[in-house]
Design a protein around this motif. Structure first.
Motif, short mmCIF file in Angstrom:
data_model
loop_
_atom_site.label_atom_id
_atom_site.label_comp_id
_atom_site.label_asym_id
_atom_site.label_seq_id
_atom_site.Cartn_x
_atom_site.Cartn_y
_atom_site.Cartn_z
N GLN A 156 0.73 -1.24 0.07
CA GLN A 156 -0.03 0.10 -0.16
C GLN A 156 0.88 1.33 0.07
N GLY A 157 0.66 2.23 -0.69
CA GLY A 157 1.18 3.55 -0.86
C GLY A 157 0.45 4.68 -1.22
N LYS A 158 0.60 5.79 -0.31
CA LYS A 158 0.13 7.00 -0.40
C LYS A 158 0.24 7.73 -1.62
N ILE A 159 -0.51 8.54 -2.29
CA ILE A 159 -0.37 9.08 -3.40
C ILE A 159 0.43 10.56 -3.04
N ILE A 160 1.56 10.91 -3.21
CA ILE A 160 2.17 12.22 -2.92
C ILE A 160 1.73 13.12 -3.72
N ALA A 161 1.87 12.68 -4.97
CA ALA A 161 1.35 13.91 -6.21
C ALA A 161 1.13 13.20 -7.52
N ILE A 162 0.14 13.64 -8.36
CA ILE A 162 -0.05 13.32 -9.64
C ILE A 162 0.42 14.39 -10.43
N ILE A 163 1.21 14.03 -11.45
CA ILE A 163 1.44 14.85 -12.37
C ILE A 163 0.92 14.84 -13.75
N GLN A 164 0.17 15.56 -14.54
CA GLN A 164 -0.51 15.47 -15.94
C GLN A 164 -0.01 16.58 -16.72
N ASN A 165 0.62 16.72 -17.83
CA ASN A 165 0.89 17.62 -18.75
C ASN A 165 2.08 18.56 -17.97
N ASN A 166 2.87 17.92 -17.22
CA ASN A 166 3.91 18.48 -16.63
C ASN A 166 3.49 19.57 -15.29
N THR B 108 1.67 10.85 -14.29
CA THR B 108 2.63 10.17 -13.71
C THR B 108 2.18 10.42 -11.99
N VAL B 109 2.15 9.19 -11.26
CA VAL B 109 2.16 9.21 -10.15
C VAL B 109 3.37 9.02 -9.00
N ILE B 110 3.33 9.61 -7.99
CA ILE B 110 4.51 9.32 -7.13
C ILE B 110 3.87 9.10 -5.53
N LEU B 111 4.28 7.77 -5.16
CA LEU B 111 4.00 7.17 -3.96
C LEU B 111 4.94 7.40 -2.77
N ASP B 112 4.45 7.13 -1.60
CA ASP B 112 5.57 7.49 -0.65
C ASP B 112 6.20 6.46 -0.44
N GLN B 113 5.79 5.17 -0.81
CA GLN B 113 6.40 3.87 -0.96
C GLN B 113 5.76 3.01 -1.88
N THR B 114 6.76 2.17 -2.33
CA THR B 114 6.21 1.40 -3.60
C THR B 114 7.29 0.13 -4.04
N PRO B 115 6.47 -0.83 -4.57
CA PRO B 115 7.27 -2.01 -4.89
C PRO B 115 7.93 -2.04 -6.22
N PHE B 116 7.37 -0.93 -7.09
CA PHE B 116 8.00 -0.77 -8.46
C PHE B 116 9.42 -0.32 -8.41
N TYR B 117 10.25 -1.15 -9.43
CA TYR B 117 11.49 -0.68 -9.73
C TYR B 117 11.38 0.43 -10.79
N GLY B 118 12.10 1.37 -10.31
CA GLY B 118 12.33 2.50 -11.43
C GLY B 118 13.47 2.16 -12.31
N GLU B 119 13.40 2.56 -13.67
CA GLU B 119 14.42 2.04 -14.59
C GLU B 119 15.75 2.78 -14.03
N SER B 120 16.97 2.07 -13.82
CA SER B 120 18.07 2.36 -13.68
C SER B 120 19.12 1.37 -13.62
N GLY B 121 20.57 1.54 -14.06
CA GLY B 121 21.35 0.67 -13.86
C GLY B 121 21.22 -0.41 -15.22
N GLY B 122 20.51 0.15 -16.20
CA GLY B 122 20.31 -0.91 -17.08
C GLY B 122 19.16 -1.64 -17.23
N GLN B 123 18.45 -1.78 -15.81
CA GLN B 123 17.27 -2.51 -15.94
C GLN B 123 16.13 -1.70 -16.14
N ILE B 124 15.24 -2.05 -16.85
CA ILE B 124 14.02 -1.30 -17.33
C ILE B 124 12.97 -1.40 -15.95
N GLY B 125 12.06 -0.43 -16.08
CA GLY B 125 11.24 -0.12 -15.03
C GLY B 125 9.98 -1.31 -15.21
#
Length: 845
Positions: A430-440, A453-470
């Protein structure tokens, strides 16, 4: 200071209020001054101390003075200071507390004593503030010698050794300077300049980390550094640029045509040209890599470990540039020929800039070659093109005139320190929505159909980095569903991008975040496989085979590594076998968080070009692999399944690429190949066991038919030779043969030309044919014509222009081509006229 931007803005997560750093810096804004002045560099090391709302002006100034006088033992009489004209507080500290004589305190305007320079008037927006600089006086014998000489004079007598920046304002769009949440300090001391002062030498290039490099340049060029001033400038620039490029390559930046790679390539090419002016015709910069390595290895051991790779990359780049210079020279010769024909004397700025930008020709080299032939360059036009390019570079740059973020992410940092990642151990949370971004823009609500684009306070989703896709997956809550199609990282925040499928998504609500587990598991298998592949590569082809980049997707692996030749079939088999052996061993895979030093002490491999913080995650596989990695992995190697290499290729100088698949993707590929084999067997009416023999029989039969066809064609060509000679146009005793041959290959054209040369004493030949939608032209001149100055290469190049192409070659025979097949007849007619004209001009001599 860039790494502390959020701390200055009061949005940072660091648990410290002060810091000290030594940073590697690359700056090309003053590149034209490098080598000409005593202090300018493209690459340098910057020492600094920082305060984030802790100490401010008085302590900064007191400690700076204490360090210079008491620790470094610099004489007070040799030091002077400057302050911003309106910064009365700093002036008073220097005068009343440090007791600097008023005659040694200088007040300057925002151009010299504000950071960024002229920020109040011109921007950019963001943190800024007045600064106070400390100068070292090298004495009256250095510089202009004028009595009124001071720190503002650019004669090199006064060396700026320390800049104390008091970052206390936030510049807004209107030019208003608003106070930051707290007062900050950001100081910068150039290591090379301070070393110059401490070692008592006149220029930065005379210090201990430059002298060995310049001495080596002296040996290579056989030119004395202390001889002509012009030569000294070239040597300094070479020393600076090779040092810059060694560090760039060590940090994973390779020469290229875009971004940082293009900056590096330009530096290398400038150094190569400087070497040419010193009389060096062959590659030489790569020989300086071990010297740079030896000088810097105590504090940058990675350079020593990678110096063979770095040297190979630089040598390869040198060789490519020498080829480019030859090509550029030929193009310049063609341009001069065109100018001469049109009776013009000025090369356009656009053409001169193309030579400069595409072929690395400096303007002065172009001018020198042109001047020898009586031509000049449109300098104003060249400068206009250069300005256009710089404007495009600034527009394309991610720096938009703001010192730091001013978009939605900046506002989010006011209310949150980032997203907590839980995905190493769980696929949902479970994660709380910190922010919602639409059209920047930040929005409170997103309705069905919205792409957000949604930003949560905590998430199981891995964000693309180190060559690994999101990761992908869903966010859901009480009848609301967001389909997450991509996940990325930005600083401490995880950005979930997707589309609202149903309901309304509102900021502040709690959602269930669910990762696509099957896809995540496939990515985990592939990521763990890349670590084993890395190990296998280093075992099979050598320790130099370090990772240079990767893509870890759910359906494939792409792994780039340092190596200078294609892998053999045997090497690929050995690598593939070793990877599968480690998978079958089913070794445990575990991760541990350590300090960077603890991880290195444990033998962890830090990847080429990666940047690491103080705390790192070390991934261990059995007893054979330890790497720093933040990605997601399987628990045991056996979970990966089958590993197959499906491709190996070159992607850049000294960089190879392996493409591979694992698990079900590997099984699927094997089945597809099996299906293709069965289909081929059906077509050839054979079985799998006899397929190779059947294919060999067919190829043998085909070769026999081709041989017979060639024999028939040769007989047919021989019969045509007499006719071609009989029907040839004769000018001044020379037969001109320009013919189009139907259904002829390049080999047919060459054989025909050879037979004609052998059959006639004085003959000029231009033959053409159309094959695969392109024109091929062969030109040949008999030996007598070559002696008279006829050049088949030059003539074929002229003819090829009419079919939209080019070419060239030897004086006796050459090949050219083009793409305008409908123009071949016109080109052959032109060839007849051209040869006739040349023969009439040269007469019968």
């Amino acid at each position: 200071m860039n790494q502390f931007k959020d701390m200055f803005l009061g949005k940072g997560n660091l648990n410290v209020k002060k810091a000290a750093t030594c940073q590697k810096c690359l700056r090309t804004g003053d590149i034209d001054n490098v080598g000409k002045t005593a202090s300018h560099h493209t690459f340098f090391e910057m020492l600094g101390n920082f305060s984030f709302g802790d100490y401010f002006k008085q302590k900064t100034i007191e400690w700076a003075w204490e360090f210079l006088i008491q620790e470094l033992k610099i004489s007070e009489e040799r030091l002077s200071v400057s302050v911003y004209k309106d910064d009365h507080e700093s002036y008073e500290i220097w005068e009343k507390h440090i007791h600097i004589p008023k005659s040694m305190i200088y007040r300057y305007d925002q151009k010299d004593n504000f950071w960024p320079a002229n920020a109040p008037l011109l921007g950019p927006n963001g943190p800024c503030g007045p600064c106070s600089e400390i100068f070292f006086d090298q004495g009256e014998k250095i510089g202009c010698g004028q009595k009124e000489c001071g720190p503002a004079c650019d004669c090199d007598r006064f060396v700026e050794i320390w800049n104390l920046v008091f970052t206390e304002y936030d510049r807004k769009e209107s030019g208003k300077l608003e106070p930051l949440p707290h007062q900050n300090v950001d100081t910068g001391m150039g290591l090379e300049r301070m070393a110059r002062v401490m070692q008592g030498v006149q220029t930065n290039f005379d210090i201990d980390i430059f002298r060995p490099i310049i001495s080596s340049i002296e040996e290579i060029t056989q030119v004395k550094y202390n001889g002509r001033v012009e030569n000294a400038i070239l040597m300094r620039r070479i020393a600076d640029h090779i040092k810059a490029c060694v560090f760039c390559i060590s940090d994973g930046v390779l020469p290229g045509n875009e971004g940082r790679g293009y900056v590096e390539r330009r530096l290398l090419r400038r150094a190569i040209r400087d070497g040419t002016q010193l009389g060096v015709k062959d590659s030489f910069l790569y020989k300086l890599v071990p010297i740079v390595s030896n000088v810097m290895q105590d504090y940058y051991p990675d350079i020593k470990q990678r110096r063979e790779n770095i040297a190979r990359i630089i040598k390869n780049e040198e060789e490519k540039f020498h080829e480019t210079l030859e090509q550029g020279t030929r193009i310049l010769e063609e341009l001069m020929e065109t100018l001469q024909k049109s009776k013009q004397k000025t090369l356009s700025g656009k053409e001169a800039f193309k030579l400069y930008d595409t072929y690395g020709f400096p303007l002065d080299m172009t001018e020198a070659i042109l001047n020898e032939k009586g031509f000049v360059v449109d300098r104003n036009g060249f400068e206009d093109e250069l300005k256009k390019q710089r404007l495009q570079a600034r527009t394309a740059s991610q720096m938009t005139g703001q010192v730091f973020d001013t978009g939605p992410l900046s506002k989010i940092k006011d209310i949150s320190k980032g997203s907590r990642f839980l995905g190493y151990n769980q696929n949902t949370c479970q994660g709380k929505i910190i922010a919602i971004i639409q059209n920047n823009e930040l929005v409170d609500v997103a309705i069905a159909g919205s792409e957000i684009t949604v930003i949560l306070d905590q998430t199981p989703f891995y964000g693309e980095s180190g060559g690994q896709i999101g990761d992908t997956g869903i966010l859901e809550s009480d009848g609301t569903l967001l389909q997450v199609t991509d996940t990325r990282r930005n600083d401490e925040f995880t950005l979930h991008t997707g589309k609202v499928i149903k309901g309304e998504l509102k900021a502040g609500i709690v959602v269930e975040a669910k990762v696509d587990v099957q896809r995540r598991n496939d990515i985990r298998k592939n990521h763990s496989a890349t670590h084993i592949l890395h190990y296998a590569l280093r075992r099979v082809i050598g320790q130099h085979a370090e990772q240079a980049g990767s893509l870890v997707a759910h359906d494939r692996i792409r792994f780039d590594f340092h190596h200078f030749s294609a892998l053999t079939k045997e090497e690929i088999t050995r690598i593939e076998d070793l990877v599968n052996e480690k998978i079958l061993e089913n070794v445990p895979i575990s991760a541990k968080e350590l300090t960077i030093q603890q991880a290195k002490n444990a033998g962890a491999l830090a990847l080429f070009g990666e940047k690491y913080g103080e705390l790192v995650r070390m991934l261990s596989m059995g007893d054979f692999s330890k790497e720093l990695c933040g990605g997601t992995h399987v628990d045991n190697s056996g979970e990966i399944g089958l590993f197959r290499i499906v491709g190996e290729s070159s992607v850049a100088a000294g960089i190879r690429r392996i493409e591979a698949v694992t698990g079900m993707s590997a099984l699927k590929r094997e089945r597809e190949k099996e299906g293709i084999i069965q289909e081929v067997c059906e077509i050839l009416n054979t079985t799998e066991g006899k397929l190779v023999t059947k294919a060999q029989d067919i190829l043998h039969e085909l070769k026999g038919l081709q041989k017979e066809l060639s024999r028939v064609k040769q007989k047919e060509l021989s019969s045509k030779i007499h006719t071609l000679i009989e029907n040839a146009k004769e000018v001044s005793g020379v037969k001109i043969i320009t013919r189009k041959l139907e259904d002829a290959t390049v080999d047919d054209l060459r054989k025909t030309a050879d037979l004609l040369i052998k059959s006639a004493e004085n003959v000029a030949i231009i033959l053409g044919a159309i094959q695969d939608g392109r024109v091929t032209i062969i030109a040949a001149m008999s030996p007598n014509l070559v002696k008279r100055g006829f050049h088949a290469g030059n003539i074929s190049k002229e003819v090829a222009k009419l079919v939209g192409g080019g070419g060239g070659g030897r004086p006796d025979m050459s090949q050219a081509g083009g793409q305008w097949v409908e123009k071949l007849d016109d080109a052959l007619h032109f060839a007849t006229e051209l040869l006739s004209k040349k023969l009439l001009q040269t007469g019968n001599s």
